[in-house]
Structures are given as structure tokens and as C-alpha cells.
Write a protein that holds these residues in place. Structure first.
Motif, mmCIF file in Angstrom:
data_model
loop_
_atom_site.group_PDB
_atom_site.id
_atom_site.type_symbol
_atom_site.label_atom_id
_atom_site.label_comp_id
_atom_site.label_asym_id
_atom_site.label_seq_id
_atom_site.Cartn_x
_atom_site.Cartn_y
_atom_site.Cartn_z
ATOM 1 N N CYS A 1 -10.746 -85.209 -31.812
ATOM 2 C CA CYS A 1 -9.406 -85.373 -32.378
ATOM 3 C C CYS A 1 -8.967 -86.824 -32.216
ATOM 4 O O CYS A 1 -8.989 -87.365 -31.103
ATOM 5 N N GLN A 2 -8.569 -87.455 -33.304
ATOM 6 C CA GLN A 2 -8.186 -88.858 -33.265
ATOM 7 C C GLN A 2 -6.771 -89.069 -32.738
ATOM 8 O O GLN A 2 -6.335 -90.212 -32.565
ATOM 9 N N GLU A 3 -6.047 -87.996 -32.486
ATOM 10 C CA GLU A 3 -4.701 -88.115 -31.945
ATOM 11 C C GLU A 3 -4.681 -88.033 -30.423
ATOM 12 O O GLU A 3 -4.014 -88.826 -29.772
ATOM 13 N N CYS A 4 -5.403 -87.063 -29.865
ATOM 14 C CA CYS A 4 -5.333 -86.848 -28.414
ATOM 15 C C CYS A 4 -6.675 -86.969 -27.711
ATOM 16 O O CYS A 4 -6.712 -86.988 -26.481
ATOM 17 N N CYS B 1 -5.931 -79.050 -34.217
ATOM 18 C CA CYS B 1 -6.320 -79.343 -32.839
ATOM 19 C C CYS B 1 -5.595 -78.399 -31.887
ATOM 20 O O CYS B 1 -4.360 -78.301 -31.924
ATOM 21 N N CYS C 1 -3.139 -80.905 -29.245
ATOM 22 C CA CYS C 1 -1.901 -81.547 -29.729
ATOM 23 C C CYS C 1 -1.324 -80.862 -30.959
ATOM 24 O O CYS C 1 -0.260 -81.258 -31.448
ATOM 25 N N THR D 1 -2.098 -80.882 -34.108
ATOM 26 C CA THR D 1 -2.025 -81.647 -35.354
ATOM 27 C C THR D 1 -3.156 -81.221 -36.278
ATOM 28 O O THR D 1 -4.212 -80.779 -35.822
ATOM 29 N N THR E 1 -7.335 -83.851 -37.997
ATOM 30 C CA THR E 1 -7.544 -85.048 -37.181
ATOM 31 C C THR E 1 -8.931 -85.106 -36.549
ATOM 32 O O THR E 1 -9.243 -86.076 -35.869
ATOM 33 N N THR F 1 1.743 -95.323 -33.069
ATOM 34 C CA THR F 1 1.783 -94.325 -34.133
ATOM 35 C C THR F 1 3.192 -94.260 -34.734
ATOM 36 O O THR F 1 4.106 -94.968 -34.309
ATOM 37 N N GLN G 1 5.228 -91.962 -34.312
ATOM 38 C CA GLN G 1 6.127 -91.434 -33.295
ATOM 39 C C GLN G 1 6.497 -92.470 -32.235
ATOM 40 O O GLN G 1 7.324 -92.214 -31.371
ATOM 41 N N ALA H 1 -1.338 -95.759 -30.145
ATOM 42 C CA ALA H 1 -2.354 -95.070 -30.940
ATOM 43 C C ALA H 1 -3.637 -94.917 -30.131
ATOM 44 O O ALA H 1 -3.977 -95.755 -29.302
#
Length: 451
Positions: free
Chosen positions: A10-13, A24, A27, A29, A32, A214, A216, A220
Motif C-alpha cells: 500500500c502506497q499510503e501506509c 487496504c 488505512c 484507502t 493503493t 499528501t 491531508q 507522503a
């Protein structure tokens, strides 16, 4: 022989999975997960910071200068007193907020004091960096520029030059050619940060890395990035405005939530040594809905102006808009005003704003927000030379706050004549020193003193 392993990350978490998933589970999302091939060699061995041997604490000696001046007083304050040798500092912020400008100015000042600086850029060419240096008027400084994104090449030049300060702009552009994923991916960011951490700790140099954010507002890449570094700094502010706030949210060598205030000008960032003067504009004219309060940011007391506007609403559901203070906290204070003070606010729009773009997270500004709303609702002005401090409970009581003497001394320096504080804080004040101090125990008592 190298072993290849394929994972979906996952590229977010940074959550890892053996198969692709649309959502995911960590997180929550969507879309991702990216397939990444990780190559590991069985013969690869890494040596830790201490050389793989335990050392008794009493045998550890600190030799040489452990912390030195960065040349920028506000930057020193946020770092905890100066640049620490062997520290890894992450600087994040919105695009165009001034991260690269701050670090280039720091590089110019540090290099002019005789220390060796290596500025590595993965986003700009040397000629572009020279143009920025000309605009910032730091051409007399002598520091090395390297435009490179290959981590192996960067490590090689660090070993050759042995700099005192390493600046990397940015961590999302650096890659390891042995990892097949694209630069900025979770695997690349973790690998680059690990390599920089080993270089920093073993070579005793100070490393500053720039991190993209990001939508938010968080850094990142994987959350582990913030856990690996020693210090995390966020550069905040409105890009359309002139003031910038450098905030420490993690610092192993100093106070957290410390802030430094800068003003963005044509020739770079200029530090503001007394932020209270820019956040508070004293005026003999009395305006309803305006109050002054004191907030502690790290170790520094700052006076700020809070404005409120209350008007009859034409909507079925009245608006509640806040800027610089917590929205839920403001709604709670308005509920206390309706219940304990009998104020009919259910048919009114309410707007609360902190002047200067500062974000107040302290509960000690509760009473100031309540008084600003009351002042606007009744259309009666507060005394412009009065400071209001206190936390408000759900039963309408005024609770004590910390570091009350620091707040009062800051008010005295700027010429305020009266301060409204919780009764429980009166015992901790040793001397008034020319300013009138009023203790209150409830919201009704506070409003009676002001209006």
C-alpha cells in the motif's frame, strides 16, 4: 545468489500483502496497492551503529561539540537549541511553502561559519539552485551542490567529502536501482531513509531531508518514515500570505510543539523574534467580538487575537465556521453558553477566527473564545488592554492552566493592563508587577467582569 520476492504494498501506509487488494485493510484507502519486486542477497550483512557490540552506558563518552548554532535563531529554537551532530531531521510542508528556501539559507549560514555542507537536489539542476542562491543573496557562501537521485552515488560522495551537514531535497526523488519500484514508493522511501540514517549515525553529520505531503497534510510515504528520524518539522502557513510557522511535532533533542515564526520576503525568509507583535494589533478603538489571549507554543508564550462574529441565520441549520481553533471545541463552548448562561444561539450563525493564521490547540484559549462570541452576540466590546486566559468545563467552571506567569509576563511586555485568569492560578503567582490580575471561577463571573 540473489532471491527475488514479489509483494503488493500500500502506497499510503506501507501495508504488505501477498496478493492485490482493492481496499487496504490498514488505512482503508482504495486502489493503493502496487506490485514491487524486492531483491535480497543472502550474503548481504549490515553493521549497526555501534558496530554490533553492546556498550555500557557509563563507558560512553561524548567528545567534541555535540550541538552548534545554525545561524538562524528561530530555527535553533525549533531544533531545541541548535543543530545536533548525528541527527536526522525531516522537514515537511505544502508545495511552495518555503522548505527549500529555509534549508538553502541554513546551508549558506552554516557554510560561511567554516563547516562543510553538501546540498543534494533531486528536483533541480545546479544552475537552478544557483539562481535561487542569487535571489537569496548567499553567493558568498561556499557549499557543495550535487544534483543526483541515485542513492549509491549520493553515499559515495558523502564518504568522499565528509560534510558536517547533508541536505537532501527531497526523499521522494531518491531511489535504489536494486529495487524495481518507482522513486517515491514505500520500498524506495524506506530504503533511502535507512541508508541515510546509517550514514548520519556513523559519520556524526547532521542530515536534513525534505518530505512531500499528501492532500491531508501528512508526510507522503509510509508512517515508519516519521518514526525513523530524530526530528519531524512541519512548515505551515498560507501561501498567499507572508508569514510561515515552523513547528516541531517530534524532537528527540528538544521540546515538541515548539514553533518558529518567519516572514517570506523577496529575498527569502526573515525570522520574527517577537511573534506576539504581529499576531496582536493593539488599538484604543473598542470593537465587539475581539479579545486577546495567551497561548503556550512549546516553551514560548504568544499573544493572539481571536475574533468572533454572531448573526441571525436565514438557514434551517445555522453555520458554525472556525479558523485556527478546533471546530468541535467551539461547538461545545456554545452549548455551555446556551445551557449555563441562557444565551439563545441556536438560530445564529457563528464564525470564529484566529488572526495571523496561527493554529491554537491549547484548551487555555477556551474562555477567550467564549468571551469573543459573547461580545459579538451582545454587541458589546471588551477592553482592548485585557488578556483573557482559562479553560472552560462542561459545567461552566473555569479551570486552571499551566505556565501562567510566562503568559502574564508576555502581556506586561506588550503593555496590557489587565488579565483575567482562573481563580485556581492565583496562588501560583508570586508578584503582579504593575498589571491587574482578576481571578474568576465560572463563565458567569467572567462575563460580569468584562461587560
Amino acid at each position: 545468489m540473489a532471491k527475488k520476492k514479489t509483494k503488493f504494498i500500500c502506497q499510503e501506509c506501507g501495508y504488505e500483502s501477498a496478493k492485490w487488494m482493492g481496499k487496504c485493510p490498514a488505512c482503508e484507502t482504495w486502489n493503493t496497492f502496487v506490485e514491487e519486486t524486492i531483491t535480497k542477497s543472502r550474503n548481504d550483512k549490515t553493521v549497526g551503529i555501534s558496530g554490533g557490540k553492546p556498550v555500557a552506558l557509563k563507558e560512553i563518552e561524548i567528545t567534541g561539540e555535540n550541538r552548534y548554532d545554525s545561524g538562524i535563531e528561530e530555527f535553533n529554537r525549533v531544533l531545541g537549541g541548535g543543530v545536533v551532530r548525528g541527527s536526522l531531521v525531516l522537514v515537511g510542508g505544502d508545495p511552495g511553502i518555503g522548505k527549500s528556501t529555509l534549508l538553502m539559507q541554513t546551508a549558506g549560514v552554516v557554510s560561511s561559519s567554516g563547516r562543510k555542507v553538501l546540498y543534494v537536489s533531486g528536483e533541480e539542476s545546479p544552475s537552478q539552485l544557483k539562481l535561487r542562491a542569487e535571489r537569496l543573496e548567499i553567493l558568498n557562501s561556499d557549499f557543495n551542490i550535487l544534483a543526483e537521485t541515485d542513492m549509491a552515488v549520493i553515499k559515495e560522495w558523502v564518504e568522499k567529502l565528509s560534510p558536517d551537514v547533508l541536505i537532501l531535497d527531497s526523499i521522494q526523488t531518491v531511489y535504489n536501482p536494486e529495487i524495481t519500484s518507482a522513486p517515491g514508493s514505500v520500498s524506495q522511501v524506506k530504503d533511502a531513509t535507512t541508508a541515510l540514517m546509517n550514514i548520519t549515525k556513523t559519520s556524526k553529520l547532521a542530515t536534513f531531508i525534505v518530505g512531500h505531503v499528501t492532500k491531508q497534510g501528512s508526510i507522503a510515504g509510509p508512517r515508519v518514515l516519521e518514526h525513523m528520524v530524530d526530528t519531524v518539522l512541519y512548515f505551515e502557513g498560507d501561501k498567499m500570505g507572508t508569514y510561515r510557522i515552523l513547528r516541531a511535532v517530534k524532537n528527540r533533542f528538544g521540546s515538541t510543539n515548539e514553533i518558529g515564526v518567519f516572514e517570506m520576503r523577496d529575498k527569502g525568509l526573515v525570522e520574527i523574534l517577537n511573534p506576539s507583535e504581529i499576531f496582536v494589533q493593539k488599538s484604543d478603538k473598542e470593537n465587539s467580538g475581539t479579545v486577546i489571549t495567551s497561548s503556550i507554543e512549546g516553551t514560548r508564550p504568544i499573544l493572539v487575537e481571536i475574533q468572533a462574529l454572531v448573526s441571525l441565520s436565514s438557514l434551517g441549520m445555522p453555520r458554525r465556521v472556525t479558523t485556527g481553533v478546533d471546530h468541535n471545541r467551539t461547538s461545545m463552548l456554545m452549548a455551555v453558553m446556551e445551557k449555563k448562561m441562557g444565551m439563545q444561539l441556536q438560530n445564529c450563525d457563528a464564525y470564529v477566527n484566529v488572526i495571523g493564521g496561527l493554529q491554537l490547540r491549547e484548551t487555555s484559549v477556551d474562555l477567550a473564545i467564549l468571551c469573543a462570541i459573547t461580545s459579538s452576540f451582545r454587541d458589546r466590546a471588551c477592553d482592548p488592554y485585557t488578556i483573557i486566559i482559562g479553560e472552560v468545563g462542561l459545567t461552566g467552571e473555569i479551570r486552571g492552566v499551566s505556565q501562567i506567569e510566562k503568559r502574564i509576563n508576555e502581556a506586561k511586555k506588550l503593555g496590557f493592563k489587565k488579565v483575567l485568569i482562573p481563580k485556581t492560578n492565583l496562588e501560583s503567582i508570586k508578584s503582579a508587577g504593575g498589571i491587574e490580575i482578576i481571578g474568576v471561577g465560572s463563565v458567569d463571573e467572567a462575563v460580569e467582569c468584562l461587560f
